[in-house]
Write a protein that holds these residues in place. Structure first.
Motif, PDB file in Angstrom:
ATOM      1  N   SER A 186      68.932   7.175  78.531  1.00  0.00           N
ATOM      2  CA  SER A 186      70.098   7.059  79.408  1.00  0.00           C
ATOM      3  C   SER A 186      71.214   6.387  78.639  1.00  0.00           C
ATOM      4  CB  SER A 186      69.761   6.266  80.673  1.00  0.00           C
ATOM      5  OG  SER A 186      69.377   4.948  80.349  1.00  0.00           O
ATOM      6  N   GLY A 187      72.430   6.599  79.088  1.00  0.00           N
ATOM      7  CA  GLY A 187      73.550   5.981  78.397  1.00  0.00           C
ATOM      8  C   GLY A 187      74.875   6.445  78.946  1.00  0.00           C
ATOM      9  N   SER A 188      75.931   6.052  78.240  1.00  0.00           N
ATOM     10  CA  SER A 188      77.298   6.365  78.641  1.00  0.00           C
ATOM     11  C   SER A 188      77.997   7.067  77.491  1.00  0.00           C
ATOM     12  CB  SER A 188      78.041   5.073  79.009  1.00  0.00           C
ATOM     13  OG  SER A 188      79.387   5.339  79.307  1.00  0.00           O
ATOM     14  N   ILE A 189      78.509   8.264  77.738  1.00  0.00           N
ATOM     15  CA  ILE A 189      79.235   9.046  76.742  1.00  0.00           C
ATOM     16  C   ILE A 189      80.721   8.805  76.950  1.00  0.00           C
ATOM     17  CG2 ILE A 189      79.697  11.354  75.834  1.00  0.00           C
ATOM     18  CD1 ILE A 189      76.969  12.225  76.905  1.00  0.00           C
ATOM     19  N   ASP A 249      79.796  12.047  86.330  1.00  0.00           N
ATOM     20  CA  ASP A 249      81.124  11.586  85.933  1.00  0.00           C
ATOM     21  C   ASP A 249      81.258  10.090  86.166  1.00  0.00           C
ATOM     22  OD1 ASP A 249      82.965  13.367  84.776  1.00  0.00           O
ATOM     23  OD2 ASP A 249      83.043  14.527  86.627  1.00  0.00           O
ATOM     24  N   ASN A 250      81.793   9.401  85.166  1.00  0.00           N
ATOM     25  CA  ASN A 250      82.073   7.980  85.305  1.00  0.00           C
ATOM     26  C   ASN A 250      83.560   7.770  85.623  1.00  0.00           C
ATOM     27  OD1 ASN A 250      81.265   5.309  85.376  1.00  0.00           O
ATOM     28  ND2 ASN A 250      81.617   4.973  83.201  1.00  0.00           N
ATOM     29  N   GLN A 251      84.140   8.766  86.275  1.00  0.00           N
ATOM     30  CA  GLN A 251      85.545   8.751  86.667  1.00  0.00           C
ATOM     31  C   GLN A 251      85.704   9.679  87.863  1.00  0.00           C
ATOM     32  OE1 GLN A 251      87.356  10.010  83.022  1.00  0.00           O
ATOM     33  NE2 GLN A 251      86.343  11.983  83.007  1.00  0.00           N
ATOM     34  N   GLN A 252      86.935   9.891  88.298  1.00  0.00           N
ATOM     35  CA  GLN A 252      87.136  10.614  89.554  1.00  0.00           C
ATOM     36  C   GLN A 252      86.803  12.100  89.448  1.00  0.00           C
ATOM     37  OE1 GLN A 252      91.090  10.146  91.130  1.00  0.00           O
ATOM     38  NE2 GLN A 252      90.631  11.225  93.044  1.00  0.00           N
ATOM     39  N   ALA A 257      79.503  20.786  91.143  1.00  0.00           N
ATOM     40  CA  ALA A 257      80.179  19.525  90.863  1.00  0.00           C
ATOM     41  C   ALA A 257      79.162  18.525  90.330  1.00  0.00           C
ATOM     42  CB  ALA A 257      80.845  18.997  92.123  1.00  0.00           C
ATOM     43  N   MET A 258      79.651  17.475  89.713  1.00  0.00           N
ATOM     44  CA  MET A 258      78.772  16.410  89.256  1.00  0.00           C
ATOM     45  C   MET A 258      78.160  15.700  90.466  1.00  0.00           C
ATOM     46  SD  MET A 258      78.628  16.109  85.907  1.00  0.00           S
ATOM     47  CE  MET A 258      79.457  16.681  84.419  1.00  0.00           C
ATOM     48  N   ASN A 304      89.733  11.835  80.516  1.00  0.00           N
ATOM     49  CA  ASN A 304      89.116  11.689  79.215  1.00  0.00           C
ATOM     50  C   ASN A 304      87.607  11.816  79.358  1.00  0.00           C
ATOM     51  OD1 ASN A 304      88.659  11.149  76.478  1.00  0.00           O
ATOM     52  ND2 ASN A 304      90.115   9.448  76.436  1.00  0.00           N
ATOM     53  N   LEU A 305      86.942  11.901  78.238  1.00  0.00           N
ATOM     54  CA  LEU A 305      85.494  12.037  78.205  1.00  0.00           C
ATOM     55  C   LEU A 305      84.841  10.722  78.618  1.00  0.00           C
ATOM     56  CD1 LEU A 305      83.161  13.937  77.360  1.00  0.00           C
ATOM     57  CD2 LEU A 305      83.359  12.981  75.069  1.00  0.00           C
TER      58      LEU A 305
END
Length: 344
Positions: free
Chosen positions: A230-233, A265-268, A304-305, A334-335
């Motif tokens: 697991s992690g954050s890209i 997604d770690n964003q909207q 969708a995510m 952004n990514l």
């Protein structure tokens, strides 16, 4: 990984106090004083690997002898190898060079910020058997890019590898890989150039050398390589718009006994670059027709995510962005993904 050997020598004289008769080559008996000529030498070898250690303040160091640490430009920050070595932490300031396996490059006065024009170079030198440099970005805070994603006021550039034309903006807690070629140059230089624009700047990046035969090497072309379940890209300037002039792969290794990966997604919104730039997923994300390459137009996502996709091998994402000054990135994100590999 190098191994240090320390020779500890003890010479012990064994004095018997008795003369000894020795037959000479001509057959005559001679007297030999064993007290003056008989010695017993004991040699003890202490070996330890130049492995990572934790120094004072939580900074990562490498276990070296005190002499090797100093030669490479580092400072002792505690003991290692049962006291035979020192945890060598190397901090490379502007205009400085290090040859140690891991080094921190830092802005002037870090963690304090500065606000003035500056050209700052940090250089690491490496042996012929080094093929990659891993960059662990603790923090890079430079002026943000233009709406087209170009770095004009402040820039970070690299003397080897061209995955990124230049870097700016804010990036934290992320990592990147540079492919280096010792036959071209035995050093890598990071160059920071800051402008007169008012902005609080600072940076700290850990640079670690990776040998060509080490299992920790990333596949060639991978600018990021994830080797955990697991992690954050996160890309450069992940707290703002994506940068122009990028061309690299993001590689996620398949972990043992894991058969699918869930991306969130770690964003909207899901990351879709502007048309003219491309981001290729390792699975179809668009319907009508089904494809994995997308840009920010009127498209229909398959789902969708979060997305959960089969994991039969590594997952590779490919990001390519141009340096077109007319392509407005401000309406895109952004990514910035979270991933979790799921057990079989």
């Amino acid at each position: 990984m190098a191994v240090v050997a320390l020779w500890v020598v003890m010479v012990v004289a064994w004095c018997s106090g008795r003369a000894q008769q020795i037959l000479s080559p001509n057959g005559q008996l001679t007297q030999h004083n064993s007290a003056a000529n008989r010695f017993l030498s004991l040699f003890s070898v202490v070996r330890f690997k130049n492995s990572e250690c934790v120094g004072e303040g939580g900074l990562t160091g490498i276990c070296y002898t005190n002499q090797d640490c100093s030669i490479g430009g580092g400072t002792s920050s505690g003991d290692c190898a049962d006291g035979f070595g020192v945890c060598c932490v190397t901090r490379v300031g502007c205009g400085e060079t290090s040859s140690n396996n891991c080094s921190y490059v830092e802005s002037p006065g870090y963690p304090s910020t500065f606000d003035y024009p500056l050209t700052c170079t940090h250089t690491v030198t490496f042996a012929p058997d080094v093929c990659q440099i891993r960059m662990d970005v603790e923090r890079v805070e430079l002026t943000p890019p233009t709406n087209a994603g170009n770095c004009e006021d402040d820039t970070l550039t690299f003397s080897q590898d061209r995955k990124w034309t230049s870097v700016c903006g804010t990036t934290t807690a992320s990592h990147f890989y540079l492919d280096v070629d010792p036959s071209v140059s035995s050093s890598l230089t990071l160059t920071f150039i800051t402008s007169s624009t008012t902005f609080p700047r600072r940076w700290r990046i850990k640079l670690c050398q990776i040998g060509c035969d080490q299992l920790s090497m990333a596949p060639t072309g991978c600018g990021q390589y994830y080797t955990t379940a697991s992690g954050s890209i996160k890309g450069w300037n992940h707290e703002g718009i994506y940068l122009s002039g990028q061309n690299y792969a993001i590689c996620v290794r398949k972990e043992l006994d894991h058969c699918s990966t869930t991306y969130l997604d770690n964003q909207q919104f899901m990351f879709m670059p502007m048309c003219g730039d491309t981001f290729e997923y390792p699975f179809p994300v668009i319907s009508n027709p089904s494809r994995s390459v997308a840009c920010n137009t009127a498209i229909t996502l398959i789902s969708a995510m979060p997305l959960t996709m089969p994991l039969e091998g590594p997952h590779y994402f490919y990001l390519t962005t141009t340096t077109d000054t007319t392509n407005d990135h401000s309406s895109s994100f952004n990514l910035n993904y979270l991933f979790t590999q799921n057990p079989c």
